[in-house]
Scaffold this active site. Structure first.
Site, PDB file in Angstrom:
ATOM      1  N   LYS A  54       0.831  -1.210   0.000  1.00  0.00           N
ATOM      2  CA  LYS A  54       0.000   0.000   0.000  1.00  0.00           C
ATOM      3  C   LYS A  54       0.864   1.258   0.000  1.00  0.00           C
ATOM      4  O   LYS A  54       0.539   2.249  -0.651  1.00  0.00           O
ATOM      5  CB  LYS A  54      -0.947   0.002   1.215  1.00  0.00           C
ATOM      6  CG  LYS A  54      -2.098  -0.975   1.071  1.00  0.00           C
ATOM      7  CD  LYS A  54      -3.199  -0.391   0.203  1.00  0.00           C
ATOM      8  CE  LYS A  54      -4.047  -1.389  -0.553  1.00  0.00           C
ATOM      9  NZ  LYS A  54      -4.578  -2.490   0.215  1.00  0.00           N
ATOM     10  N   LYS A  70      -7.434 -14.491 -10.744  1.00  0.00           N
ATOM     11  CA  LYS A  70      -8.332 -14.082  -9.669  1.00  0.00           C
ATOM     12  C   LYS A  70      -9.449 -13.171 -10.152  1.00  0.00           C
ATOM     13  O   LYS A  70      -9.199 -12.182 -10.841  1.00  0.00           O
ATOM     14  CB  LYS A  70      -7.515 -13.373  -8.589  1.00  0.00           C
ATOM     15  CG  LYS A  70      -8.232 -13.314  -7.269  1.00  0.00           C
ATOM     16  CD  LYS A  70      -7.351 -12.722  -6.183  1.00  0.00           C
ATOM     17  CE  LYS A  70      -8.203 -12.422  -4.960  1.00  0.00           C
ATOM     18  NZ  LYS A  70      -7.567 -11.513  -4.036  1.00  0.00           N
ATOM     19  N   LYS A  81     -12.658  -7.040  -8.298  1.00  0.00           N
ATOM     20  CA  LYS A  81     -13.227  -5.794  -8.766  1.00  0.00           C
ATOM     21  C   LYS A  81     -12.144  -4.860  -9.317  1.00  0.00           C
ATOM     22  O   LYS A  81     -12.327  -4.195 -10.321  1.00  0.00           O
ATOM     23  CB  LYS A  81     -13.919  -5.126  -7.579  1.00  0.00           C
ATOM     24  CG  LYS A  81     -14.795  -3.990  -7.973  1.00  0.00           C
ATOM     25  CD  LYS A  81     -15.482  -3.411  -6.760  1.00  0.00           C
ATOM     26  CE  LYS A  81     -16.339  -2.262  -7.206  1.00  0.00           C
ATOM     27  NZ  LYS A  81     -17.672  -2.348  -6.672  1.00  0.00           N
TER      28      LYS A  81
END
Ligand code: TRP
Length: 331
Positions: free
Chosen positions: A111, A194, A197
Site C-alpha cells: 500500500k 483471480k 473488482k
C-alpha cells in the site's frame, strides 16, 4: 461451539469470487459456530479517507450477504463502526505494537508503494485494527484466505503479547479456519487467476449483474484459437473458463467440453454461451432477493440494530475485562 470472526471491506457489490471464496462457507459456518461477520468500514478509511459512497458500499455488501443466505438470527452481522469497543481495543493494542514489525507487513509495503502520498498511521496499524476485530470477541477461528495469513499471524502476536505483558491467559490465539477442498478459487474473465473488482471492468461477474450483462462479459472472456494437438495442457485463460464451468455448471457439461478440448474440437463460443446460461441460472434467484432486500429499509434497519446489539454484548464484556486487566479502575 467456537467463536468465528470475519470481516469484509465495503467494496460495493459482491462477485462470484466473493461468493465461492467466502460467503458460501460463511453460510455453512453459521450453523455450527458462534459467528460474527462484520463490514470493515473503519478499515476502508485506510485507503479511502474520503470515500465517495461509504454508506452505499456498506449497504451493498450487507444486502448481498443477506440475499446469499446469511441469517442475522444465527450469526451476528454488524458494521465495524457500530462497535466502538473495537476502536478502544485497537488503541490498547497499539500501545504494544512496534513500528518495526508493522513496517515489515507485506500489505503495508504494497500500500505504501501504491499510495505514496497517503502513507497514514491507519495504514500502518491496519493489522492492529484487524487484531482488535478478532479478539474483541475472543475468537478462536478466522476464515481467511492466503492473503490474510500474515495479518492473522500478527493477531496471534498481539494477543500473545497482551497475555504475556499483563500476566494473563485472557485472549485465545486465533487460527485460520480452513474449509479444505471446499475452497473454490474463482478465476477472472480477463485471463488472470483471480476474479476481482480492482482487476478492471469485465473481469468480475457480480451477483446483481443482469443476464444481458453476464452474457456480454462471458462472451468477451479471454480465449485463444484452440488446441492443435489432442490432450494438451490448457493455457491459463482457458483453464479459467473450465474452472468457472466446474464451479457453476453440471458435471456432465464440464466433461462434455473437456472431451471436446482433448479432441481439439472445442468451440469456445459454444462453451461460453453455455457457461453464461449456467451462471444466469445460479445468479437469478440471488438477484431477485438482492432487489427485494435492498428496497426494504425497515428490514435492513432491524438487521443492523440486532447485529449491533449482539456484537455489543460480546464486545463490552471483553473491553471491561481488558480495562480491568490493564489496571483501569472505577472511582
Ligand atoms: N483485512 C481483511 C481483508 O482485507 C478484512 C478484515 C478486517 C478482516 N478485519 C478482519 C478479516 C477481521 C477477518 C477478520 O480481507
Amino acid at each position: 461451539m467456537d467463536t468465528v470472526v470475519s470481516g469484509i471491506r465495503p467494496t460495493g457489490n459482491l462477485h462470484l469470487g466473493n461468493y465461492f471464496g467466502a460467503l458460501r462457507n460463511f453460510i455453512k459456518m453459521q450453523n455450527e459456530n458462534n459467528c460474527y461477520f462484520f463490514i470493515a468500514d473503519y478499515h476502508s478509511l485506510t485507503t479511502h479517507p474520503t470515500p465517495a459512497d461509504l454508506h452505499g458500499n456498506v449497504k451493498s455488501v450487507l444486502v448481498d450477504y443477506l440475499a446469499a443466505g446469511l441469517d442475522p438470527e444465527k450469526a451476528t452481522l454488524y458494521l465495524q463502526s457500530d462497535l466502538p469497543e473495537t476502536a478502544e481495543l485497537y488503541l490498547f493494542l497499539n500501545m504494544n505494537a512496534y513500528l518495526g514489525e508493522l513496517e515489515r507487513v507485506t500489505s503495508f509495503k504494497d500500500k505504501a508503494r501504491s499510495q505514496p502520498d497517503n502513507i497514514n498511521a491507519g495504514l500502518l496499524t491496519y493489522p492492529t485494527l484487524m487484531a482488535a476485530d478478532i479478539i474483541i470477541h475472543r475468537a478462536q477461528k478466522v476464515p481467511v484466505g492466503k492473503d490474510q495469513e500474515q495479518h492473522l499471524e500478527m493477531t496471534r502476536t498481539f494477543a500473545n503479547r497482551f497475555n504475556r505483558l499483563y500476566h494473563t491467559e485472557y485472549f485465545p490465539e486465533p487460527v485460520a479456519y480452513n474449509f479444505g477442498e471446499q475452497l473454490v478459487k474463482i478465476p477472472g474473465l480477463d485471463g488472470s487467476t483471480k476474479m476481482g473488482k480492482s482487476e478492471g471492468e469485465g473481469n468480475a461477474i457480480f451477483l446483481i449483474d443482469e443476464p444481458a450483462v453476464i452474457r456480454k462479459k462471458v462472451m468477451k472472456a479471454v480465449t485463444d484459437s484452440g488446441p492443435t494437438e489432442p490432450n494438451q495442457p490448457k493455457p491459463q485463460a482457458i483453464e479459467n473458463i473450465f474452472n468457472l464451468m466446474k464451479a457453476l455448471s453440471k458435471p456432465e457439461t464440464l466433461s462434455f467440453f473437456e472431451e471436446e478440448y482433448n479432441q481439439c474440437r472445442i468451440r469456445y463460443g459454444d462453451m461460453k454461451k453455455q457457461l453464461a446460461e449456467d451462471i444466469i441460472i445460479f445468479t437469478d434467484p440471488l438477484r431477485e432477493k438482492i432487489r427485494e432486500i435492498s428496497a426494504d429499509e425497515k428490514y435492513l434497519h432491524r438487521v443492523v440494530r440486532l447485529g449491533k446489539e449482539k456484537a455489543h454484548e460480546s464486545a463490552s464484556k471483553t473491553i471491561n475485562e481488558v480495562r480491568e486487566i490493564i489496571g483501569f479502575k472505577a472511582f
